[in-house]
Enzyme design. Structure first.
Site, PDB file in Angstrom:
ATOM      1  N   GLY A 254      23.037  25.371  39.737  1.00 29.47           N
ATOM      2  CA  GLY A 254      23.334  26.497  38.852  1.00 29.47           C
ATOM      3  C   GLY A 254      23.077  26.098  37.408  1.00 29.47           C
TER       4      GLY A 254
ATOM      5  N   ILE B 241      33.006  30.527  47.965  1.00 31.59           N
ATOM      6  CA  ILE B 241      33.626  29.321  48.517  1.00 31.59           C
ATOM      7  C   ILE B 241      35.146  29.342  48.348  1.00 31.59           C
ATOM      8  CG2 ILE B 241      33.510  27.800  46.471  1.00 31.59           C
ATOM      9  CD1 ILE B 241      32.356  25.645  48.416  1.00 31.59           C
TER      10      ILE B 241
ATOM     11  N   SER C 263      24.779  21.220  41.529  1.00 30.46           N
ATOM     12  CA  SER C 263      23.738  21.059  40.491  1.00 30.46           C
ATOM     13  C   SER C 263      22.712  22.198  40.440  1.00 30.46           C
ATOM     14  CB  SER C 263      22.961  19.727  40.618  1.00 30.46           C
ATOM     15  OG  SER C 263      23.749  18.654  40.166  1.00 30.46           O
TER      16      SER C 263
ATOM     17  N   VAL D  13      30.910  27.831  39.817  1.00 27.70           N
ATOM     18  CA  VAL D  13      31.837  27.649  40.930  1.00 27.70           C
ATOM     19  C   VAL D  13      33.113  26.933  40.443  1.00 27.70           C
ATOM     20  CG1 VAL D  13      30.898  25.477  41.840  1.00 27.70           C
ATOM     21  CG2 VAL D  13      31.881  27.135  43.397  1.00 27.70           C
ATOM     22  N   ASP D  14      32.978  26.081  39.438  1.00 22.85           N
ATOM     23  CA  ASP D  14      34.128  25.379  38.849  1.00 22.85           C
ATOM     24  C   ASP D  14      35.139  26.396  38.296  1.00 22.85           C
ATOM     25  OD1 ASP D  14      35.667  23.303  37.867  1.00 22.85           O
ATOM     26  OD2 ASP D  14      34.277  22.718  36.269  1.00 22.85           O
TER      27      ASP D  14
END
Ligand code: AR6
Length: 175
Positions: A123, A10, A121, A32-33
């Site tokens: 992962g 992403i 949510s 991803v954060d």
């Protein structure tokens, strides 16, 4: 509004806004954060700290969303949302649906046309992928088109083949 699926990272998407599956602290994390903060650079964390110092002293509640710069990423904004941790004993679907609705509302406030979502949510927070995909697709479809003025595309960007296929199944018309 089109709904599209991409298998990929992403952080590389040329979109107006990338949605981050953050945690309430807004101070970064894994998954991803972590990838978004690494790709976007320290400017994102600086804006997150400012949000904590001003509008969100207690952090961002699950189901809500807030925007910052995307720093060095090709996108213009990051919309941080906080998904619920999956629970087998308590139905938290409405909180997960709220992540998509609130993120799309924030995107509209920004006049964003193209928004990319990960599987929020699904992962570290443990949500089963098929159910996460269903909720993502249903809440996005529920947002469109009546309440949507500026949005032209919602792109789900899935890291793995399995996630991509779960979203493809969720998008199949039911007969
Ligand atoms: N591009 C697209 N999807 C990705 C990427 C990427 N670069 N990296 C991971 N994913 P997760 P959560 C997928 O764990 O479950 C963090 O530590 C991943 O494969 O990132 O909402 C936060 O700080 C999975 O399918 O988010 C929170 O503490 C999906 O993104 C917590 O994790 C979501 O996985 C949030 O957990």
């Amino acid at each position: 509004m089109d709904i599209t699926l991409v298998q990929g990272d992403i952080t590389e998407q040329r979109v107006d806004a990338v949605v981050n599956a953050a945690n309430s602290s807004l101070m970064g994390g894994g998954g991803v954060d972590g990838a978004i903060h690494r790709a976007g650079g320290p400017e994102i964390l600086r804006e997150c700290r400012r949000l904590r110092d001003t509008s969100h002293p207690d952090g961002l509640p699950a189901g809500d969303a807030v925007a910052t710069t995307a720093g060095r990423m090709p996108a213009t904004w990051v919309i941080h949302t906080v998904g619920p941790v999956y629970s087998a004993s308590e139905d938290r679907s409405s909180t997960l649906a709220s992540c998509y609705r609130r993120s799309l509302e924030v995107a509209e406030e920004l006049n964003a046309a193209v928004v990319a979502f990960p599987a929020v949510s699904a992962g570290v927070y443990g949500w089963p992928m098929d159910s996460a995909a269903d909720i993502a697709v249903r809440s996005t479809l529920a947002f469109s088109p009546a309440s949507s003025n500026t949005l032209s595309e919602v792109r789900f960007v899935l890291f793995s083949r399995d996630a991509y296929e779960a979203f493809a199944r969720a998008l199949e018309p039911t007969s």
